[in-house]
Scaffold this motif. Sequence first.
Motif, PDB file in Angstrom:
ATOM      1  N   PRO A  99       3.874   7.557  10.911  1.00 42.80           N
ATOM      2  CA  PRO A  99       4.019   7.094   9.519  1.00 42.80           C
ATOM      3  C   PRO A  99       3.609   5.637   9.297  1.00 42.80           C
ATOM      4  O   PRO A  99       3.374   5.229   8.154  1.00 42.80           O
ATOM      5  CB  PRO A  99       5.513   7.294   9.216  1.00 42.80           C
ATOM      6  CG  PRO A  99       6.184   7.490  10.527  1.00 42.80           C
ATOM      7  CD  PRO A  99       5.156   8.009  11.481  1.00 42.80           C
ATOM      8  N   GLN A 100       3.495   4.849  10.380  1.00 46.09           N
ATOM      9  CA  GLN A 100       3.035   3.454  10.223  1.00 46.09           C
ATOM     10  C   GLN A 100       1.675   3.392   9.537  1.00 46.09           C
ATOM     11  O   GLN A 100       1.363   2.430   8.839  1.00 46.09           O
ATOM     12  CB  GLN A 100       2.894   2.794  11.594  1.00 46.09           C
ATOM     13  CG  GLN A 100       4.196   2.475  12.272  1.00 46.09           C
ATOM     14  CD  GLN A 100       3.945   1.644  13.517  1.00 46.09           C
ATOM     15  OE1 GLN A 100       3.892   0.428  13.459  1.00 46.09           O
ATOM     16  NE2 GLN A 100       3.765   2.304  14.647  1.00 46.09           N
ATOM     17  N   LEU A 101       0.855   4.424   9.760  1.00 48.98           N
ATOM     18  CA  LEU A 101      -0.496   4.434   9.198  1.00 48.98           C
ATOM     19  C   LEU A 101      -0.495   4.495   7.671  1.00 48.98           C
ATOM     20  O   LEU A 101      -1.512   4.251   7.029  1.00 48.98           O
ATOM     21  CB  LEU A 101      -1.313   5.593   9.787  1.00 48.98           C
ATOM     22  CG  LEU A 101      -1.607   5.478  11.288  1.00 48.98           C
ATOM     23  CD1 LEU A 101      -2.206   6.772  11.812  1.00 48.98           C
ATOM     24  CD2 LEU A 101      -2.536   4.309  11.574  1.00 48.98           C
ATOM     25  N   LYS A 102       0.668   4.849   7.088  1.00 46.32           N
ATOM     26  CA  LYS A 102       0.787   4.930   5.615  1.00 46.32           C
ATOM     27  C   LYS A 102       1.243   3.607   5.001  1.00 46.32           C
ATOM     28  O   LYS A 102       1.311   3.471   3.778  1.00 46.32           O
ATOM     29  CB  LYS A 102       1.808   6.022   5.245  1.00 46.32           C
ATOM     30  CG  LYS A 102       1.393   7.405   5.669  1.00 46.32           C
ATOM     31  CD  LYS A 102       1.295   8.316   4.467  1.00 46.32           C
ATOM     32  CE  LYS A 102       0.813   9.681   4.850  1.00 46.32           C
ATOM     33  NZ  LYS A 102      -0.202  10.180   3.953  1.00 46.32           N
ATOM     34  N   ARG A 103       1.612   2.649   5.849  1.00 49.63           N
ATOM     35  CA  ARG A 103       2.134   1.385   5.328  1.00 49.63           C
ATOM     36  C   ARG A 103       1.051   0.566   4.635  1.00 49.63           C
ATOM     37  O   ARG A 103      -0.109   0.573   5.038  1.00 49.63           O
ATOM     38  CB  ARG A 103       2.708   0.536   6.467  1.00 49.63           C
ATOM     39  CG  ARG A 103       4.041   1.027   6.955  1.00 49.63           C
ATOM     40  CD  ARG A 103       4.602   0.121   8.031  1.00 49.63           C
ATOM     41  NE  ARG A 103       4.993  -1.189   7.503  1.00 49.63           N
ATOM     42  CZ  ARG A 103       5.458  -2.182   8.273  1.00 49.63           C
ATOM     43  NH1 ARG A 103       5.540  -2.023   9.571  1.00 49.63           N
ATOM     44  NH2 ARG A 103       5.814  -3.330   7.710  1.00 49.63           N
TER      45      ARG A 103
END
Length: 173
Positions: free
Chosen positions: A12-16
């Motif tokens: 989910p870090q890639l959505k930050r």
Amino acid sequence: MAIKPLVILPDPQLKRVSEPVTTVTPDIRALAADMLDTMYDAPGIGLAAIQIGVAKRVVTIDLAKQDEERSPIVFLNPEITWESEEMALYEEGCLSIPEYYEEVERPAVVKVRYMDLDGKTQEVEVDGLMSTCIQHEIDHLDGVLFIDHLSKLKRDRCIKKFAKQAKERERGA
Ligand code: NI
């Protein structure tokens, strides 16, 4: 500096959405150096800081071929200030989505404003692979991946495949 582990889909870090860089500190220089080391090691032609888990608006790109001299560019807070109506189709890949490639259509020519490592504002007009690459990396800063430009069917299939691989890695570890 150091080669860092890559953040891989579906992390989910890639959505930050990444934070702007206000001043060029030693930490920012160290981050850029780590990003270049990680990018060359992969090997890849572009990297956004969030791909090594740092939510700062920093992008590194080097389009030099393996047998050419390295020509790294570090972009701080890059933003598109103009884009052409003409579009171009390129097959894209991403170090966070290993071994997955699909064609994506983006504006063929863009103007990009950014801050360099000396803290100076630069503006460049780019086309070809550089245009595609910088647009792909700026997307990362806003939590957007190249698969978000594909059809929902293709995107869902890709995410499912990587979610399954992540689960298998977890089980193996
Ligand atoms: Ni990418």
